[in-house]
Scaffold this motif. Structure first.
Motif, PDB file in Angstrom:
ATOM      1  N   LEU A   1       0.906  -1.262  -0.018  1.00 38.66           N
ATOM      2  CA  LEU A   1      -0.117   0.061  -0.037  1.00 38.66           C
ATOM      3  C   LEU A   1       0.912   1.185  -0.108  1.00 38.66           C
ATOM      4  N   GLY A   2       2.018   1.170   0.468  1.00 44.00           N
ATOM      5  CA  GLY A   2       2.911   2.451   0.633  1.00 44.00           C
ATOM      6  C   GLY A   2       3.370   2.634  -0.705  1.00 44.00           C
ATOM      7  N   GLY A   3       3.836   1.615  -1.391  1.00 43.41           N
ATOM      8  CA  GLY A   3       4.205   1.787  -2.882  1.00 43.41           C
ATOM      9  C   GLY A   3       2.983   2.315  -3.616  1.00 43.41           C
ATOM     10  N   LEU A   4       1.821   1.748  -3.390  1.00 39.05           N
ATOM     11  CA  LEU A   4       0.614   2.181  -4.250  1.00 39.05           C
ATOM     12  C   LEU A   4       0.601   3.633  -4.163  1.00 39.05           C
ATOM     13  N   ALA A   5       0.672   4.263  -2.744  1.00 42.45           N
ATOM     14  CA  ALA A   5       0.602   5.458  -2.414  1.00 42.45           C
ATOM     15  C   ALA A   5       1.898   6.487  -2.913  1.00 42.45           C
ATOM     16  N   ASP A   6       2.770   5.947  -3.418  1.00 42.60           N
ATOM     17  CA  ASP A   6       3.930   6.450  -3.980  1.00 42.60           C
ATOM     18  C   ASP A   6       4.480   7.386  -2.967  1.00 42.60           C
ATOM     19  N   LEU A   7       4.766   6.915  -1.678  1.00 37.90           N
ATOM     20  CA  LEU A   7       5.357   7.151  -0.742  1.00 37.90           C
ATOM     21  C   LEU A   7       6.769   6.849  -0.656  1.00 37.90           C
ATOM     22  N   PRO A   8       7.583   7.613  -0.029  1.00 38.25           N
ATOM     23  CA  PRO A   8       9.200   7.326  -0.032  1.00 38.25           C
ATOM     24  C   PRO A   8       9.420   5.992   0.535  1.00 38.25           C
ATOM     25  N   PRO A   9      10.041   5.095  -0.180  1.00 39.42           N
ATOM     26  CA  PRO A   9      10.308   3.740  -0.105  1.00 39.42           C
ATOM     27  C   PRO A   9      10.931   3.792   1.398  1.00 39.42           C
ATOM     28  N   LEU A  10      11.885   4.382   1.886  1.00 38.30           N
ATOM     29  CA  LEU A  10      12.458   4.158   3.250  1.00 38.30           C
ATOM     30  C   LEU A  10      11.545   4.671   4.364  1.00 38.30           C
ATOM     31  N   ALA A  11      10.433   5.716   3.901  1.00 37.44           N
ATOM     32  CA  ALA A  11       9.538   5.909   5.032  1.00 37.44           C
ATOM     33  C   ALA A  11       8.763   4.717   5.285  1.00 37.44           C
ATOM     34  N   VAL A  12       8.279   3.948   4.172  1.00 44.17           N
ATOM     35  CA  VAL A  12       7.306   3.047   4.152  1.00 44.17           C
ATOM     36  C   VAL A  12       7.973   1.847   4.835  1.00 44.17           C
ATOM     37  N   ALA A  13       9.140   1.534   4.491  1.00 48.18           N
ATOM     38  CA  ALA A  13      10.127   0.333   5.385  1.00 48.18           C
ATOM     39  C   ALA A  13      10.024   0.586   6.782  1.00 48.18           C
ATOM     40  N   PHE A  14      10.419   1.897   7.273  1.00 53.10           N
ATOM     41  CA  PHE A  14      10.526   2.108   8.759  1.00 53.10           C
ATOM     42  C   PHE A  14       8.957   1.860   9.374  1.00 53.10           C
TER      43      PHE A  14
END
Length: 232
Positions: A52-65
């Protein structure tokens, strides 16, 4: 089987379950072997956050944390506490009893803080490779589950408990060596080697393993396997 399942879910996740009627060594063995299945909801949670973080085009590192934080919340941060205590115990003193006493205090010293920051950072950095792709997110969730195979190694019949009481006395020496070896292979070999190295080091320093070592092994195994598959 019912008691083993309740023990595994209640110990390894924050999900509310009824307590087991009794905890015997057979129950403990079953709980350790069921550990990868018991955390399936947590694996699904991590996969969902990454996708979902990827679908929202959020920064990958932020999503990972966020994924790392969600997983920690899903386990009551129990394994991180173990990692911190083990790091403090290994650096506190060369005296076995002193090291065990430091680990038992439950407070985080400088070594414990550094260890948790480094391992959490490695997990998050590796997870960036899984953000945005459905099948890679599912792979990351599966690796979360498989990381619990680290418990098959820490509870191997060849590994003694550091203390005669506490968590180690019930769970250690319950998993047969062939299953412990299988757990190492399921950890992508690299994760298995990392856990074996941790067990060897703590056994030499503490005279065996403790519940803290169990937690440290899980977080170390997860960081190593995530990094291995990200590289692959």
């Amino acid at each position: 089987m019912g008691d083993a399942w309740r023990l595994a879910v209640g110990t390894l996740t924050a999900l509310p379950v009824a307590p087991p009627r009794q905890v015997t060594r057979d129950t403990a063995r079953g709980a350790m072997l069921l550990a990868p299945l018991a955390v399936l909801p947590l694996g699904a949670l991590v996969a969902a956050v990454l996708w979902l973080g990827g679908l929202a085009d959020l920064p990958p590192l932020a999503v990972a944390f966020v994924a790392v934080g969600a997983l920690a919340a899903g386990t009551r941060a129990l394994h991180w506490d173990g990692l911190s205590d083990v790091a403090d115990g290994l650096t506190a003193s060369y005296d076995r009893e002193r090291s065990l006493a430091v680990m038992k205090t439950g407070t985080s010293g400088p070594a414990g803080v550094v260890a948790t920051v480094v391992v959490a950072g490695v997990q998050a950095a590796a997870l960036t490779a899984y953000v945005g792709s459905a099948h890679l997110a599912v792979l990351a969730g599966a690796l979360v589950c498989l990381s619990r195979c680290a418990l098959w190694i820490t509870c191997c019949t060849r590994v003694p408990a550091a203390r005669p009481d506490g968590l180690g006395s019930t769970y250690t020496r319950t998993v047969p060596l062939p299953l412990a070896a299988l757990g190492g292979m399921l950890l992508s070999v690299t994760g298995g080697l990392a856990v074996v190295a941790l067990v060897r080091r703590t056994t030499r320093r503490f005279g065996g393993v403790t519940g803290d070592v169990f937690g440290a092994a899980i977080e170390l195994a997860l960081a190593t396997t995530l990094l291995t598959w990200a590289w692959l």
